[in-house]
Design an enzyme around this catalytic site. Structure first.
Site, PDB file in Angstrom:
ATOM      1  CB  VAL A 185     -14.811  32.456  10.402  1.00 18.01           C
ATOM      2  CG1 VAL A 185     -13.305  32.683  10.453  1.00 18.01           C
ATOM      3  CG2 VAL A 185     -15.129  30.976  10.315  1.00 18.01           C
ATOM      4  CE1 TYR A 186      -9.825  34.351  12.548  1.00 19.11           C
ATOM      5  CE2 TYR A 186      -9.556  36.395  13.755  1.00 19.11           C
ATOM      6  CZ  TYR A 186      -9.158  35.541  12.755  1.00 19.11           C
ATOM      7  OH  TYR A 186      -8.087  35.882  11.956  1.00 19.11           O
ATOM      8  CB  SER A 187     -14.891  31.971  18.727  1.00 15.88           C
ATOM      9  OG  SER A 187     -13.557  31.733  19.097  1.00 15.88           O
TER      10      SER A 187
END
Length: 356
Positions: free
Chosen positions: A70-72
């Site tokens: 989900v990071y960036s």
């Protein structure tokens, strides 16, 4: 070719009851790939800068790198995977960890810890990371809509297929972790080896239930946001505090500022009496050093936007706190007594010496 340093001051710990050795500091990659969104407030590092940080981490003894799908929106994984390729890092020299749970598309089945989402997202993470396997695959949070059994059986499938070597959890309550441990043991599924959680001098809530549980079950603890979103750098307290900082835009994790200011004052006193390589020790380094002195901690996740920030974090592992300094930090940051903790302590006093 870039490989982790063999002459590093960083200690290696087994992760929980596994045979997997990880460095006491872990490189966090939440600063990779952000844009004009929430992630951009944390970091916007693109490929060249990310390559530099990964290379610096490896050269200073870090063998453990953590990210999340989900990071960036997946960009963090892409940039990290490409960095390892650009640096020609031998895959077996790196312990690669990622996570799954958050939304990766529209609709209810593009998020959570269901079998379908886990299997689909693991495949996507492998592609973004340009690897055949993930050393540690973690459920990023608790999904109240999916039975724990379904989640664990999906993870077990990934382990059986060789796509994942070990499994972990993140941001789960003690009772949730214990329920998962019991299900895994009863069904002979792959065991849970780690929990990633928030733990700092201004956030010691883990000590009530979670840390005793982790120690009882021999589950490793990975600490995220060890500086409490930058608060424990000390730059948000005192006369020189800047009004323009990350916490004015993204005030997370929550901090009790009244108690926090007392903690930082004590940290400043301790830092004032120390030097590393002729340079004064920072408040942030004291915060990291305190965590590295805690027996329950397997690895502390450190992120950075610049090389000098990462080096400062790494050098914190060289700081040794005296018993007096640890006591001072404990006294100023200790949690207020809460039931049933105070009752358990009281009733167990007459037998406590028998368990030492």
């Amino acid at each position: 070719m870039t490989t982790p340093s063999q002459d590093s001051p960083l200690a290696m710990h087994t992760l929980g009851h596994s045979g997997l050795f990880v460095s006491e500091l872990c490189l966090g990659t939440m600063t990779f790939g952000g844009g004009d969104d929430m992630w951009g407030k944390i970091g916007k590092l693109q490929q060249r800068d990310a390559d530099e940080l990964v290379e610096l981490a490896l050269a200073n003894g870090i063998n453990f790198i953590d990210t999340a799908n989900v990071y960036s929106g997946g960009n963090s994984e892409k940039i990290l995977g490409q960095a390892l390729k650009n640096l020609n890092v031998p895959r077996e020299d790196i312990v690669l960890a990622t996570k799954v749970l958050g939304p990766m598309g529209e609709g209810p089945n593009h998020r959570g810890a269901s079998r379908g989402h886990i299997l689909t997202q693991c495949k996507a993470s492998l592609k973004r990371l340009q690897t055949d396997y993930i050393d540690l695959y973690q459920i990023h949070g608790f999904d109240p809509a999916t039975p724990i059994t379904e989640t664990l059986e999906a993870l077990n499938t990934l382990v059986q297929h060789g796509h994942v070597h070990h499994i972990g959890l993140s941001n789960w309550a003690a009772w949730q972790v214990m329920k998962a441990v019991g299900i895994a043991e009863a069904r002979r599924l792959c065991p849970i080896v780690s929990l990633q959680a928030y733990y700092t001098l201004v956030g010691r809530d883990l000590e009530r239930e979670i840390i005793p549980m982790l120690q009882s079950e021999d589950i490793g603890l990975m600490v995220w946001s060890p500086l409490a979103g930058g608060y424990l750098s000390g730059k948000y307290e005192g006369p020189d505090a800047s009004g323009q900082n990350r916490r004015t835009q993204f005030d997370f994790p929550p901090v009790n500022r009244e108690r926090g200011s007392q903690v930082i004052a004590t940290m400043r006193e301790i830092a004032a009496g120390k030097e590393l390589d002729g340079k004064p020790v920072s408040v942030a380094q004291i915060a990291l050093a305190w965590l590295l002195h805690q027996r329950a901690v397997s690895s502390v996740i450190v992120g950075a936007k610049r090389a000098d920030q990462l080096l400062d974090n790494i050098h914190a592992a060289r700081i040794r706190l005296s018993e007096g300094e640890l006591t001072a930090l404990d006294n100023v940051s200790r949690l207020p007594a809460e039931y049933p903790g105070w009752m358990i302590e009281r009733q167990g006093e007459y037998r406590a010496h028998m368990n030492q």
